[in-house]
Design a protein around this motif. Structure first.
Motif, short mmCIF file in Angstrom:
data_model
loop_
_atom_site.label_atom_id
_atom_site.label_comp_id
_atom_site.label_asym_id
_atom_site.label_seq_id
_atom_site.Cartn_x
_atom_site.Cartn_y
_atom_site.Cartn_z
N MET A 256 -20.90 -7.58 17.42
CA MET A 256 -20.73 -7.94 16.53
C MET A 256 -19.79 -7.29 15.19
N ALA A 257 -18.63 -7.90 14.40
CA ALA A 257 -17.94 -7.38 13.10
C ALA A 257 -19.10 -6.56 12.46
N VAL A 258 -18.46 -4.91 12.20
CA VAL A 258 -18.60 -4.31 11.29
C VAL A 258 -17.63 -4.11 9.41
N THR A 259 -17.85 -4.02 8.62
CA THR A 259 -17.27 -3.85 8.06
C THR A 259 -17.48 -2.59 7.08
N TYR A 260 -16.48 -1.90 6.81
CA TYR A 260 -16.56 -0.45 6.28
C TYR A 260 -15.67 -0.37 5.34
N LEU A 261 -16.50 0.26 4.32
CA LEU A 261 -15.88 1.43 2.51
C LEU A 261 -15.33 2.31 2.50
N LEU A 262 -13.69 2.77 2.57
CA LEU A 262 -13.10 3.85 2.86
C LEU A 262 -13.03 3.90 1.08
N LEU A 263 -13.07 5.15 0.92
CA LEU A 263 -12.64 5.72 -0.28
C LEU A 263 -12.16 6.54 -0.41
N ALA A 264 -10.81 7.14 -0.64
CA ALA A 264 -10.23 8.44 -1.11
C ALA A 264 -10.00 8.51 -2.67
N ARG A 265 -10.47 9.77 -2.65
CA ARG A 265 -10.13 10.25 -4.19
C ARG A 265 -8.69 10.55 -4.14
N LEU A 266 -7.81 10.61 -4.89
CA LEU A 266 -6.76 11.62 -4.34
C LEU A 266 -6.50 12.41 -5.75
N PRO A 267 -6.28 14.19 -5.97
CA PRO A 267 -5.53 14.68 -6.58
C PRO A 267 -4.55 14.35 -7.31
N GLU A 268 -4.43 15.16 -8.19
CA GLU A 268 -2.96 15.43 -9.24
C GLU A 268 -1.92 15.21 -8.12
N GLY A 269 -0.98 14.51 -8.24
CA GLY A 269 0.28 15.16 -7.63
C GLY A 269 0.82 14.27 -5.92
N GLY A 270 -1.37 13.75 -5.67
CA GLY A 270 -1.26 13.26 -4.22
C GLY A 270 -0.72 12.17 -3.76
N LEU A 271 -0.37 10.94 -4.83
CA LEU A 271 0.08 9.63 -4.14
C LEU A 271 1.29 9.58 -2.90
N GLY A 272 1.96 10.18 -3.33
CA GLY A 272 3.25 10.61 -2.79
C GLY A 272 2.94 10.17 -0.99
N SER A 273 2.42 11.81 -0.87
CA SER A 273 2.26 11.74 0.46
C SER A 273 1.07 10.99 0.97
N PHE A 274 0.59 11.14 0.44
CA PHE A 274 -1.22 9.38 0.65
C PHE A 274 -0.43 7.94 1.36
N ASN A 275 0.41 7.76 -0.01
CA ASN A 275 0.84 6.47 0.23
C ASN A 275 2.20 6.42 1.73
N ALA A 276 2.89 8.22 2.01
CA ALA A 276 3.20 7.71 3.77
C ALA A 276 2.43 7.70 4.34
N TYR A 277 1.08 8.12 4.54
CA TYR A 277 0.57 8.14 5.17
C TYR A 277 0.03 6.64 5.38
N GLU A 278 -0.18 5.93 4.13
CA GLU A 278 -0.89 4.70 4.66
C GLU A 278 0.01 3.85 4.99
N ARG A 279 2.16 3.86 4.93
CA ARG A 279 2.58 3.39 5.64
C ARG A 279 2.71 3.49 6.65
N ALA A 280 2.17 4.43 7.04
CA ALA A 280 2.37 4.85 8.59
C ALA A 280 1.09 4.11 9.70
N VAL A 281 -0.38 4.00 9.17
CA VAL A 281 -1.65 3.32 9.35
C VAL A 281 -1.76 1.91 9.79
N LEU A 282 -1.64 1.94 8.58
CA LEU A 282 -2.67 0.58 8.18
C LEU A 282 -1.58 -1.05 8.78
N PRO A 283 -0.07 -0.43 9.38
CA PRO A 283 0.07 -1.26 10.34
C PRO A 283 -0.63 -1.77 11.68
#
Length: 92
Positions: free
Chosen positions: A1-28
């Motif tokens: 049975m399919a399961v839906t997940y909610l991912l909540l990521a809280r980013l500190p000031e200055g963390g967006l660049g590294s977070f975006n790099a991670y997302e580009r690597a893992v979302l595909p």
């Protein structure tokens, strides 16, 4: 049975660049495990990101999370300083 997940990521000031790099690597990788990114939203101040992701089953999420390429990208997530929470959710 399919399961839906909610991912909540809280980013500190200055963390967006590294977070975006991670997302580009893992979302595909989602599709390899039957995962589908239903929605990806970010607050206007770029400090919180929310994903709704559906997998065929919980074991598929576990396999995705154990993928060596995802683990290899983990230092980008760590350096972003993001606090991440993953919750299984359902329609109400």
């Amino acid at each position: 049975m399919a399961v839906t997940y909610l991912l909540l990521a809280r980013l500190p000031e200055g963390g967006l660049g590294s977070f975006n790099a991670y997302e580009r690597a893992v979302l595909p990788l989602l599709a390899e495990y039957g995962g589908r990114l239903e929605r990806r939203l970010r607050t206007l101040d770029d400090r919180v990101e929310v994903h709704l992701i559906t997998f065929p089953g919980s074991e598929d999420l576990a396999a995705y999370r154990a993928d060596a390429r995802r683990l290899e990208a983990a230092p980008s997530l760590e350096s972003s300083g993001a606090e991440v929470e993953v919750l299984a959710v359902r329609e109400v």
